[in-house]
Each structure stands twice: as C-alpha cells, then as structure tokens.
Write a protein that holds these residues in place. Sequence first.
Motif, mmCIF file in Angstrom:
data_model
loop_
_atom_site.group_PDB
_atom_site.id
_atom_site.type_symbol
_atom_site.label_atom_id
_atom_site.label_comp_id
_atom_site.label_asym_id
_atom_site.label_seq_id
_atom_site.Cartn_x
_atom_site.Cartn_y
_atom_site.Cartn_z
ATOM 1 N N GLY A 158 0.795 -1.226 0.000
ATOM 2 C CA GLY A 158 0.000 0.000 0.000
ATOM 3 C C GLY A 158 0.822 1.268 0.000
ATOM 4 N N LYS A 159 2.111 1.145 -0.212
ATOM 5 C CA LYS A 159 3.010 2.301 -0.241
ATOM 6 C C LYS A 159 3.105 2.837 -1.671
ATOM 7 C CE LYS A 159 4.084 1.696 4.054
ATOM 8 N NZ LYS A 159 3.384 2.477 5.031
ATOM 9 N N PRO A 160 3.467 4.113 -1.820
ATOM 10 C CA PRO A 160 3.592 4.677 -3.169
ATOM 11 C C PRO A 160 4.608 3.908 -4.017
ATOM 12 C CG PRO A 160 3.620 6.414 -1.525
ATOM 13 C CD PRO A 160 3.695 5.107 -0.777
ATOM 14 N N LEU A 161 4.235 3.641 -5.234
ATOM 15 C CA LEU A 161 5.136 3.023 -6.201
ATOM 16 C C LEU A 161 6.045 4.126 -6.736
ATOM 17 C CD1 LEU A 161 5.445 0.230 -7.661
ATOM 18 C CD2 LEU A 161 4.041 1.180 -9.476
ATOM 19 N N ARG A 162 7.288 3.825 -6.966
ATOM 20 C CA ARG A 162 8.212 4.823 -7.490
ATOM 21 C C ARG A 162 8.290 4.713 -9.014
ATOM 22 N NH1 ARG A 162 13.463 5.365 -4.033
ATOM 23 N NH2 ARG A 162 14.231 4.972 -6.121
ATOM 24 N N VAL A 163 8.598 5.820 -9.659
ATOM 25 C CA VAL A 163 8.701 5.843 -11.117
ATOM 26 C C VAL A 163 9.787 4.876 -11.589
ATOM 27 C CG1 VAL A 163 9.248 7.278 -13.134
ATOM 28 C CG2 VAL A 163 7.798 8.195 -11.317
ATOM 29 N N ASP A 164 10.919 4.856 -10.901
ATOM 30 C CA ASP A 164 11.988 3.946 -11.324
ATOM 31 C C ASP A 164 11.608 2.487 -11.089
ATOM 32 O OD1 ASP A 164 12.269 4.416 -8.508
ATOM 33 O OD2 ASP A 164 14.355 3.771 -8.577
ATOM 34 N N THR A 165 10.790 2.228 -10.077
ATOM 35 C CA THR A 165 10.308 0.862 -9.854
ATOM 36 C C THR A 165 9.381 0.447 -10.986
ATOM 37 O OG1 THR A 165 10.469 1.176 -7.465
ATOM 38 C CG2 THR A 165 9.093 -0.654 -8.227
ATOM 39 N N TRP A 166 8.508 1.346 -11.422
ATOM 40 C CA TRP A 166 7.618 1.060 -12.540
ATOM 41 C C TRP A 166 8.437 0.794 -13.806
ATOM 42 C CZ3 TRP A 166 3.620 -1.209 -13.955
ATOM 43 C CH2 TRP A 166 2.944 -0.943 -15.145
ATOM 44 N N ALA A 167 9.501 1.548 -14.003
ATOM 45 C CA ALA A 167 10.373 1.328 -15.164
ATOM 46 C C ALA A 167 11.009 -0.065 -15.107
ATOM 47 C CB ALA A 167 11.450 2.408 -15.233
ATOM 48 N N LYS A 168 11.422 -0.494 -13.912
ATOM 49 C CA LYS A 168 12.017 -1.831 -13.769
ATOM 50 C C LYS A 168 10.980 -2.923 -14.012
ATOM 51 C CE LYS A 168 15.632 -0.344 -10.626
ATOM 52 N NZ LYS A 168 16.054 -0.247 -9.225
ATOM 53 N N ILE A 169 9.771 -2.694 -13.563
ATOM 54 C CA ILE A 169 8.689 -3.655 -13.802
ATOM 55 C C ILE A 169 8.442 -3.777 -15.301
ATOM 56 C CG2 ILE A 169 6.199 -4.027 -13.527
ATOM 57 C CD1 ILE A 169 6.534 -2.718 -10.706
ATOM 58 N N MET A 170 8.401 -2.647 -15.991
ATOM 59 C CA MET A 170 8.192 -2.661 -17.442
ATOM 60 C C MET A 170 9.367 -3.326 -18.154
ATOM 61 S SD MET A 170 5.207 -1.641 -18.176
ATOM 62 C CE MET A 170 5.430 -1.516 -19.935
ATOM 63 N N GLN A 171 10.563 -3.160 -17.624
ATOM 64 C CA GLN A 171 11.735 -3.807 -18.219
ATOM 65 C C GLN A 171 11.598 -5.327 -18.109
ATOM 66 O OE1 GLN A 171 15.471 -2.503 -16.590
ATOM 67 N NE2 GLN A 171 16.647 -3.974 -17.773
ATOM 68 N N LYS A 172 11.092 -5.792 -16.973
ATOM 69 C CA LYS A 172 10.894 -7.233 -16.778
ATOM 70 C C LYS A 172 9.888 -7.759 -17.807
ATOM 71 C CE LYS A 172 7.914 -8.817 -13.986
ATOM 72 N NZ LYS A 172 6.878 -9.449 -13.306
ATOM 73 N N TYR A 173 8.781 -7.037 -18.001
ATOM 74 C CA TYR A 173 7.796 -7.466 -18.997
ATOM 75 C C TYR A 173 8.383 -7.395 -20.405
ATOM 76 C CZ TYR A 173 4.074 -7.573 -15.505
ATOM 77 O OH TYR A 173 3.291 -7.874 -14.418
ATOM 78 N N SER A 174 9.213 -6.395 -20.661
ATOM 79 C CA SER A 174 9.854 -6.255 -21.968
ATOM 80 C C SER A 174 10.724 -7.465 -22.289
ATOM 81 C CB SER A 174 10.714 -4.990 -22.016
ATOM 82 O OG SER A 174 9.912 -3.843 -21.941
ATOM 83 N N GLU A 175 11.473 -7.922 -21.297
ATOM 84 C CA GLU A 175 12.335 -9.091 -21.492
ATOM 85 C C GLU A 175 11.499 -10.326 -21.799
ATOM 86 O OE1 GLU A 175 14.670 -9.133 -17.913
ATOM 87 O OE2 GLU A 175 15.795 -7.341 -18.523
ATOM 88 N N GLU A 176 10.397 -10.463 -21.089
ATOM 89 C CA GLU A 176 9.496 -11.600 -21.322
ATOM 90 C C GLU A 176 8.849 -11.502 -22.704
ATOM 91 O OE1 GLU A 176 5.732 -13.700 -19.016
ATOM 92 O OE2 GLU A 176 6.906 -12.175 -17.984
ATOM 93 N N LEU A 177 8.547 -10.287 -23.106
ATOM 94 C CA LEU A 177 7.893 -10.019 -24.380
ATOM 95 C C LEU A 177 8.859 -10.150 -25.561
ATOM 96 C CD1 LEU A 177 5.203 -8.905 -25.636
ATOM 97 C CD2 LEU A 177 6.098 -6.621 -25.214
ATOM 98 N N GLY A 178 10.128 -9.834 -25.300
ATOM 99 C CA GLY A 178 11.111 -9.821 -26.380
ATOM 100 C C GLY A 178 11.046 -8.539 -27.188
ATOM 101 N N HIS A 179 10.494 -7.507 -26.584
ATOM 102 C CA HIS A 179 10.367 -6.199 -27.234
ATOM 103 C C HIS A 179 10.471 -5.130 -26.150
ATOM 104 C CE1 HIS A 179 8.983 -3.505 -30.475
ATOM 105 N NE2 HIS A 179 8.436 -2.820 -29.487
ATOM 106 N N ARG A 180 11.302 -4.147 -26.356
ATOM 107 C CA ARG A 180 11.502 -3.098 -25.344
ATOM 108 C C ARG A 180 10.287 -2.169 -25.276
ATOM 109 N NH1 ARG A 180 16.296 1.378 -25.194
ATOM 110 N NH2 ARG A 180 15.804 2.205 -23.140
ATOM 111 N N VAL A 181 9.728 -2.083 -24.089
ATOM 112 C CA VAL A 181 8.609 -1.170 -23.833
ATOM 113 C C VAL A 181 8.892 -0.457 -22.516
ATOM 114 C CG1 VAL A 181 6.124 -0.940 -23.457
ATOM 115 C CG2 VAL A 181 6.976 -2.720 -24.985
ATOM 116 N N ARG A 182 9.014 0.854 -22.599
ATOM 117 C CA ARG A 182 9.243 1.672 -21.404
ATOM 118 C C ARG A 182 7.939 2.368 -21.019
ATOM 119 N NH1 ARG A 182 13.788 4.321 -24.885
ATOM 120 N NH2 ARG A 182 11.871 4.389 -26.040
#
Length: 172
Positions: free
Chosen positions: A103-127
């Motif tokens: 329930g704590k605020p999500l940080r912008v850099d944390t969101w970027a890291k989460i998107m990087q993880k999905y990008s790796e799984e996807l095989g396409h860079r999405v920021r």
Amino acid sequence: IDERIIEKLLSLPDQETFAGLRDYAFMLFQLDTGVRPGEAISLLPYHFDFASHHVEVPAEKAKTRTSRILPLYVETEKAVQRLLAARHPSWRPTSPVFCTFAGKPLRVDTWAKIMQKYSEELGHRVRPYDLRHTFAIMFLRGGGNVFSLQEMMGHTDLTMTRRYVALAESDI
C-alpha cells in the motif's frame, strides 16, 4: 508500439495477484489516458469518478501544475475498479491507486524496472513513456484533434504535441 505487441504485453501480468492486477491496470491506464507515469502513481482513489467515466489529475500532482480531466474507457475503469477492490482493508484512502503490495507509493523507477521485466518476457523493449507515446499516436490515428491531445497530455504548448502529429502523418 504495434497493436499486436500491446496485446501480448497486456496478456503478461498475472491478474490473479495484486502486483499483476496493478501492472495490467497501470498499463491499460497509461494507454487509455496518456498520463505521465509520475502523475499516475500519485493518483488516489477519490481522483477517479467512475459515474462520470473520468479521472482528475489535480494541479498539485500534474507536472505542469495544471489540473486536467481525462476520460476513461469502460475496460480501463473495470481494471482500476478490480485493483481498488483488491486493496487491503487496512490501507488508508491516502494509499495511491497504483501502489506496492504493502500500500506504499510506487516509485517511477520501480515502474520502469517492472516494465523492463515485462519487456524481457515479451522480447520487445517497452518503457513506461512508450505507453504514453502510443496513446498519443493512436489518438491522432483515430481522428482526435491536436488541441484535445495537447490538453489531455498536459502539454503547455504545441511544441511537443507537434512531434506526435508528425509521427501520425508519416502513416499517410
């Protein structure tokens, strides 16, 4: 981002978990509204008006310090409502909509890291900002006008908005 890649991206989060539900709702929210990641992570539940199908980005949360009202599509509303329903009962109303599992605020850099993880799984860079840019291009391709886009994205003048117009016109 190509529509096929967007579909694959949206299929990746495990919506059976809080984090996956948050990630799905956050991605959909950015694609639907074009909101900046930093603005989105500061939004509280009361900023969403599901009866009127919009969200308010208040001036104090907006990068440009100008409030704006953004329309919401039904699918995005449903995802955000599911996310809100999954919140722990002990969380306060001051816990942001797009928050951590605690329930704590999500940080912008944390969101970027989460998107990087999905990008790796996807095989396409999405920021995170790629979702914002995709919203803008899709809005223009769908017949939206440049002045509405400028207001929705919170641009103070047309300089930045013109870049999206040039990209959309290149489709022609």
